[in-house]
Design a protein around this motif. Structure first.
Motif, PDB file in Angstrom:
ATOM      1  N   SER A 188       4.649   2.042  -4.402  1.00  0.00           N
ATOM      2  CA  SER A 188       5.145   0.662  -4.478  1.00  0.00           C
ATOM      3  C   SER A 188       4.048  -0.293  -4.921  1.00  0.00           C
ATOM      4  O   SER A 188       2.866  -0.100  -4.635  1.00  0.00           O
ATOM      5  CB  SER A 188       5.669   0.217  -3.106  1.00  0.00           C
ATOM      6  N   ARG A 205       1.864  -3.460  -4.441  1.00  0.00           N
ATOM      7  CA  ARG A 205       1.368  -4.045  -3.182  1.00  0.00           C
ATOM      8  C   ARG A 205       1.990  -5.402  -2.917  1.00  0.00           C
ATOM      9  O   ARG A 205       2.187  -5.797  -1.760  1.00  0.00           O
ATOM     10  CB  ARG A 205      -0.158  -4.180  -3.254  1.00  0.00           C
ATOM     11  N   HIS A 237       7.282  -4.903   3.221  1.00  0.00           N
ATOM     12  CA  HIS A 237       5.988  -4.312   3.601  1.00  0.00           C
ATOM     13  C   HIS A 237       6.066  -3.765   5.029  1.00  0.00           C
ATOM     14  O   HIS A 237       5.581  -2.659   5.319  1.00  0.00           O
ATOM     15  CB  HIS A 237       4.890  -5.372   3.487  1.00  0.00           C
ATOM     16  N   TYR A 297       0.299   2.159  -2.208  1.00  0.00           N
ATOM     17  CA  TYR A 297       0.402   0.896  -2.934  1.00  0.00           C
ATOM     18  C   TYR A 297      -0.505   0.877  -4.172  1.00  0.00           C
ATOM     19  O   TYR A 297      -1.601   1.439  -4.160  1.00  0.00           O
ATOM     20  CB  TYR A 297      -0.008  -0.268  -2.046  1.00  0.00           C
ATOM     21  N   THR A 300      -2.237  -9.035  -1.862  1.00  0.00           N
ATOM     22  CA  THR A 300      -0.952  -9.374  -2.468  1.00  0.00           C
ATOM     23  C   THR A 300      -1.006 -10.676  -3.259  1.00  0.00           C
ATOM     24  O   THR A 300       0.028 -11.206  -3.668  1.00  0.00           O
ATOM     25  CB  THR A 300       0.147  -9.501  -1.389  1.00  0.00           C
TER      26      THR A 300
END
Length: 391
Positions: free
Chosen positions: A105, A107, A114, A130, A361
């Motif tokens: 995925s 991040r 999450h 991530y 992020t």
């Protein structure tokens, strides 16, 4: 064969059958269950030998109309509606993954997603690796023999980064894994991930699809064989969208195109205004030429959406002071409303994350997310201007 209609026409003219009353606007089917003509009709219905409504946890006319519209807008084969966007996310993963499976995925995903990846799916030995949005070249190194799904949001929440969907699609195809895209920020009007190789597309319909902050809902659409598995999971676990909310959301889709056009027009003007402000060190909006992924956004999106992210100089305290000085804009955790909403992620929606996790992020201390509404853009700009001068 009838000619395929344009987006706006499909959004308005896709309807369930009229009842014997020949209503022009479809009614709300507020019923928990449906009756059968006789025992054989009941048997055949439960055996799925015929398509019909049985129980509103399974299907309902309002839900069917809403899903049909989203499928046509996204170019999907089938879909399933849910009570919320997160129930759509969870049901999609829970129905398609088994113990020992692996997710790769981006991040930069919604905080609750999450949490799902790091706190709940690991209970069933489902793990996640991530990649950063600026390190797409590292995705293939994260894929293992038990990787089942490649997942991303684009644009991302809340930093408004753009991922190259065509590249993600090619990686997923090469490794024979599923590509699942959260398309919430773009809506089906601005972007269709299936065209770039996505197998499934998820929306929190609570946001721009509703567009007025009234109801919650979610939807997953895509390949029929995958949707079948998701439907069976939802049928047995019960995250059903209420008929009333489905009716509201279906009506909202009738105005999606005109609303989103105006949202995008306002958002671009606000992004351009913010770029000229001394108190702002960074502005991110997909259709600003200064956006790091501007070329990708132009390739895969019709317009830039309604979310603008910017950095207020002075960190967390400056961000809080800016919010407190706003007079017109709302302080809320929602987005995609007719009303402009401002959020300071570091102290609110992502406040439980460590500073390092936030930075991973793209959430810096002074980051502010603006969900640009449909007010007169000059009034929004005036409010942002006076708040910036106070921060």
């Amino acid at each position: 064969m009838s000619k395929q209609k344009n987006f706006e026409t499909e959004a308005i003219r896709t309807q369930i059958e009229r009842s014997q009353f020949l209503e022009h606007s479809n009614p709300i089917y507020l019923t928990s269950s449906f009756v059968f003509e006789d025992a054989e009709d009941m048997r055949a219905s439960f055996a799925e030998e015929k398509e019909r409504n049985i129980y509103s946890r399974f299907t309902n006319p309002n839900n069917s109309e809403f899903v049909d519209k989203i499928c046509k807008m996204e170019g999907a084969e089938q879909g399933v509606a849910f009570a919320t966007g997160m129930s759509a996310v969870f049901s999609t993963f829970a129905s398609l993954l088994n113990a020992g499976d692996h997710i790769v995925s981006a991040r930069s995903v919604f905080g609750s997603t999450h949490g799902l990846f790091t706190k709940f799916l690991p209970k069933w030995n489902i793990t996640t690796s991530y990649f950063k949005i600026d390190e797409l070249d590292k995705i293939e190194s994260l894929i293992t023999p038990n990787t089942k799904i490649l997942y991303a949001e684009s644009p991302t929440n809340p930093a408004v980064d753009i991922l190259d969907l065509e590249l993600l699609g090619s990686i997923a195809k090469k490794h024979n894994i599923l590509l699942v895209i959260d398309n919430c920020f773009a809506t089906p009007y601005l972007q269709n991930p299936i065209k770039f190789g996505a197998d499934l597309v998820i929306h929190s319909a609570t946001k721009l699809i509703d567009g007025q902050g009234r109801v919650m809902g979610g939807v997953t659409v895509g390949r029929a064989n995958l949707i079948r598995e998701i439907y069976l999971f939802a049928r047995n676990t019960g995250p059903a969208l209420s008929p009333f909310n489905a009716w509201v959301l279906s009506k909202s889709l009738e105005t999606l195109a005109v609303r989103v056009d105006k949202h995008c027009e306002n958002a671009l003007k606000i992004a351009e205004f913010l770029e000229s402000q001394a108190q702002v060190s960074l502005v991110k909006y997909p259709f600003l030429k200064s956006h790091p992924q501007y070329a990708i956004a132009k390739k895969q999106m019709k317009a830039g959406g309604n979310i603008v992210a910017f950095e207020v100089k002075g960190g967390v305290e400056a961000g809080k002071k800016f919010l407190n000085a706003l007079e017109i804009c709302s302080l809320s955790a929602n987005l995609g409303d007719t009303r402009t909403i401002v959020t300071h992620p570091a102290s609110t929606t992502h406040g439980k994350l460590s500073k390092d996790d936030r930075l991973e992020t793209g959430i810096t201390d002074g980051l502010v997310r603006v969900s640009v509404g449909l007010e007169n853009v000059n009034d929004i700009i005036q409010d942002l201007d006076q708040a910036l001068k106070s921060s």
